[in-house]
Design a protein around this motif. Sequence first.
Motif, PDB file in Angstrom:
ATOM      1  N   LEU A  61      -4.949  11.079  19.430  1.00 38.93           N
ATOM      2  CA  LEU A  61      -5.872  11.663  20.004  1.00 38.93           C
ATOM      3  C   LEU A  61      -7.054  12.353  19.005  1.00 38.93           C
ATOM      4  CD1 LEU A  61      -6.966  13.004  22.660  1.00 38.93           C
ATOM      5  CD2 LEU A  61      -5.431  14.894  22.178  1.00 38.93           C
ATOM      6  N   PHE A  62      -6.307  12.800  18.075  1.00 37.39           N
ATOM      7  CA  PHE A  62      -7.598  13.490  17.031  1.00 37.39           C
ATOM      8  C   PHE A  62      -8.273  12.581  16.657  1.00 37.39           C
ATOM      9  CE2 PHE A  62      -8.222  14.664  12.492  1.00 37.39           C
ATOM     10  CZ  PHE A  62      -9.254  15.562  12.927  1.00 37.39           C
ATOM     11  N   GLU A  63      -7.994  11.122  16.257  1.00 39.09           N
ATOM     12  CA  GLU A  63      -8.928  10.379  15.834  1.00 39.09           C
ATOM     13  C   GLU A  63      -9.872   9.866  16.829  1.00 39.09           C
ATOM     14  OE1 GLU A  63      -7.452   7.146  13.241  1.00 39.09           O
ATOM     15  OE2 GLU A  63      -6.106   8.648  12.121  1.00 39.09           O
ATOM     16  N   SER A  68     -15.197   9.893  19.328  1.00 38.06           N
ATOM     17  CA  SER A  68     -16.142  10.047  20.271  1.00 38.06           C
ATOM     18  C   SER A  68     -17.467  10.656  20.025  1.00 38.06           C
ATOM     19  CB  SER A  68     -15.536  10.789  21.448  1.00 38.06           C
ATOM     20  OG  SER A  68     -15.300  12.247  21.043  1.00 38.06           O
ATOM     21  N   ILE A  69     -17.353  11.460  18.918  1.00 36.02           N
ATOM     22  CA  ILE A  69     -18.654  12.022  18.271  1.00 36.02           C
ATOM     23  C   ILE A  69     -19.382  11.393  17.022  1.00 36.02           C
ATOM     24  CG2 ILE A  69     -17.905  14.417  19.277  1.00 36.02           C
ATOM     25  CD1 ILE A  69     -17.009  15.253  16.495  1.00 36.02           C
ATOM     26  N   GLY A  70     -18.623  10.295  16.691  1.00 40.55           N
ATOM     27  CA  GLY A  70     -19.315   9.333  15.682  1.00 40.55           C
ATOM     28  C   GLY A  70     -18.720   9.897  14.338  1.00 40.55           C
ATOM     29  N   LEU A  71     -17.713  10.532  13.905  1.00 37.33           N
ATOM     30  CA  LEU A  71     -17.312  11.194  12.697  1.00 37.33           C
ATOM     31  C   LEU A  71     -16.039  10.553  12.500  1.00 37.33           C
ATOM     32  CD1 LEU A  71     -18.503  13.305  11.041  1.00 37.33           C
ATOM     33  CD2 LEU A  71     -17.109  15.114  12.174  1.00 37.33           C
ATOM     34  N   ALA A  72     -15.864  10.093  11.265  1.00 34.16           N
ATOM     35  CA  ALA A  72     -14.608   9.436  10.406  1.00 34.16           C
ATOM     36  C   ALA A  72     -13.892  10.607   9.908  1.00 34.16           C
ATOM     37  CB  ALA A  72     -15.190   8.485   9.436  1.00 34.16           C
ATOM     38  N   LYS A  73     -12.513  10.408  10.170  1.00 34.08           N
ATOM     39  CA  LYS A  73     -11.515  11.319   9.674  1.00 34.08           C
ATOM     40  C   LYS A  73     -11.912  11.528   8.151  1.00 34.08           C
ATOM     41  CE  LYS A  73      -6.838  12.669   9.448  1.00 34.08           C
ATOM     42  NZ  LYS A  73      -5.301  12.452   9.882  1.00 34.08           N
ATOM     43  N   GLU A  74     -12.052  10.728   7.559  1.00 30.00           N
ATOM     44  CA  GLU A  74     -12.495  10.819   6.013  1.00 30.00           C
ATOM     45  C   GLU A  74     -13.386  11.880   5.770  1.00 30.00           C
ATOM     46  OE1 GLU A  74     -12.147   8.004   7.571  1.00 30.00           O
ATOM     47  OE2 GLU A  74     -10.372   7.384   7.098  1.00 30.00           O
ATOM     48  N   ARG A  75     -14.350  12.055   6.408  1.00 28.59           N
ATOM     49  CA  ARG A  75     -15.449  12.940   6.379  1.00 28.59           C
ATOM     50  C   ARG A  75     -15.209  14.541   6.816  1.00 28.59           C
ATOM     51  NH1 ARG A  75     -20.483  11.063   9.462  1.00 28.59           N
ATOM     52  NH2 ARG A  75     -21.295  12.789   8.437  1.00 28.59           N
ATOM     53  N   ILE A 171     -12.033  17.981  24.814  1.00 29.65           N
ATOM     54  CA  ILE A 171     -13.171  17.045  24.639  1.00 29.65           C
ATOM     55  C   ILE A 171     -14.681  17.557  24.769  1.00 29.65           C
ATOM     56  CG2 ILE A 171     -14.174  14.959  25.866  1.00 29.65           C
ATOM     57  CD1 ILE A 171     -11.167  14.323  26.620  1.00 29.65           C
ATOM     58  N   SER A 172     -14.712  18.401  25.658  1.00 31.13           N
ATOM     59  CA  SER A 172     -15.999  19.105  25.838  1.00 31.13           C
ATOM     60  C   SER A 172     -16.236  19.750  24.412  1.00 31.13           C
ATOM     61  CB  SER A 172     -16.209  19.822  26.962  1.00 31.13           C
ATOM     62  OG  SER A 172     -17.233  20.537  27.081  1.00 31.13           O
ATOM     63  N   PRO A 178     -21.569  17.838  16.805  1.00 26.26           N
ATOM     64  CA  PRO A 178     -22.561  17.345  16.069  1.00 26.26           C
ATOM     65  C   PRO A 178     -23.623  18.467  16.048  1.00 26.26           C
ATOM     66  CG  PRO A 178     -21.541  15.799  17.254  1.00 26.26           C
ATOM     67  CD  PRO A 178     -20.684  16.953  17.838  1.00 26.26           C
ATOM     68  N   GLU A 179     -23.951  19.190  17.213  1.00 24.57           N
ATOM     69  CA  GLU A 179     -25.007  20.002  17.351  1.00 24.57           C
ATOM     70  C   GLU A 179     -25.085  21.094  16.389  1.00 24.57           C
ATOM     71  OE1 GLU A 179     -26.384  23.887  20.477  1.00 24.57           O
ATOM     72  OE2 GLU A 179     -24.852  22.086  21.065  1.00 24.57           O
ATOM     73  N   LEU A 180     -23.898  21.708  16.112  1.00 27.54           N
ATOM     74  CA  LEU A 180     -23.449  22.863  15.278  1.00 27.54           C
ATOM     75  C   LEU A 180     -23.446  22.221  13.740  1.00 27.54           C
ATOM     76  CD1 LEU A 180     -20.475  24.576  17.012  1.00 27.54           C
ATOM     77  CD2 LEU A 180     -22.596  25.306  16.823  1.00 27.54           C
ATOM     78  N   LEU A 181     -22.845  20.910  13.363  1.00 28.42           N
ATOM     79  CA  LEU A 181     -23.256  20.521  12.116  1.00 28.42           C
ATOM     80  C   LEU A 181     -24.537  20.155  11.676  1.00 28.42           C
ATOM     81  CD1 LEU A 181     -20.067  17.699  12.468  1.00 28.42           C
ATOM     82  CD2 LEU A 181     -20.379  20.012  10.901  1.00 28.42           C
ATOM     83  N   ASP A 182     -25.509  19.954  12.827  1.00 29.87           N
ATOM     84  CA  ASP A 182     -26.904  19.887  12.467  1.00 29.87           C
ATOM     85  C   ASP A 182     -27.632  21.135  12.231  1.00 29.87           C
ATOM     86  OD1 ASP A 182     -26.627  17.141  12.329  1.00 29.87           O
ATOM     87  OD2 ASP A 182     -27.035  16.535  14.140  1.00 29.87           O
ATOM     88  N   ALA A 183     -27.252  22.160  12.744  1.00 25.76           N
ATOM     89  CA  ALA A 183     -27.880  23.427  12.960  1.00 25.76           C
ATOM     90  C   ALA A 183     -27.962  24.210  11.630  1.00 25.76           C
ATOM     91  CB  ALA A 183     -27.109  24.341  13.880  1.00 25.76           C
ATOM     92  N   GLU A 184     -28.832  25.018  11.255  1.00 22.31           N
ATOM     93  CA  GLU A 184     -28.695  25.942  10.112  1.00 22.31           C
ATOM     94  C   GLU A 184     -27.464  26.782  10.066  1.00 22.31           C
ATOM     95  OE1 GLU A 184     -30.784  25.602   7.726  1.00 22.31           O
ATOM     96  OE2 GLU A 184     -31.976  24.034   8.575  1.00 22.31           O
ATOM     97  N   ARG A 185     -26.987  27.112   8.889  1.00 19.88           N
ATOM     98  CA  ARG A 185     -25.781  27.931   9.040  1.00 19.88           C
ATOM     99  C   ARG A 185     -26.143  29.215   9.606  1.00 19.88           C
ATOM    100  NH1 ARG A 185     -21.468  27.276   5.239  1.00 19.88           N
ATOM    101  NH2 ARG A 185     -21.541  25.273   4.176  1.00 19.88           N
TER     102      ARG A 185
END
Length: 210
Positions: A61-63, A68-75, A171-172, A178-185
Amino acid sequence: MEFSEAQKEALSCTRCALCHSRTQVVFGEGPLNAGLFIVGESPGFNEDREGKTFRGASGILFERLLDSIGLAKERVYTTTLVKCLPPGSPPRNPKPSELGSCRPYLMSQLSAVDPKVVLALGEAASRLLTGRKESLRKVRGRAIPLDGRYVVPTFSLGDALYVPADRALLISDFSRLPELLDAERPATYGTHNVLASPESDREPAQPGLF
């Protein structure tokens, strides 16, 4: 405690009684420059057997959630509040003293990775990482600015596997990472609710995730 020191100590740790129920320590895995840091509660049987985080049905489920958000577990850096399998079948929840014993290891991991976003999976992770006493259902899905990063509480993978409504909300919550990862800290310590729509308008579970 430095990361290398914490990892070395944890791999042979006897700070609490969980050292007697483990096969091996599950310290955590992932790059130390990961933007996303994901924390579960404790290793399960599959994690204890393989020495790695999020295995078995929860791992599948985790993978799929990451896919679903285009992020590999290795990252992503993944770990748990406690690093050893609790006893019982199914394993019991970690005791407060056990959480306290492992806390220095978790803080060392957070300091070394210095992620922009921390995803807290489950009630115990939510309370420990946010310092809030509200139930998970009251705070889940929010991005809580703490120490220059966003902490996002959400449901555990185990709960999501067996409760379809919780899986839909998990899931939601993943879809907003991705929105938070793209945002400024974050520069403030207030609570910022990142939900774009009321609870009643949440999207249903995406087909094929599990």
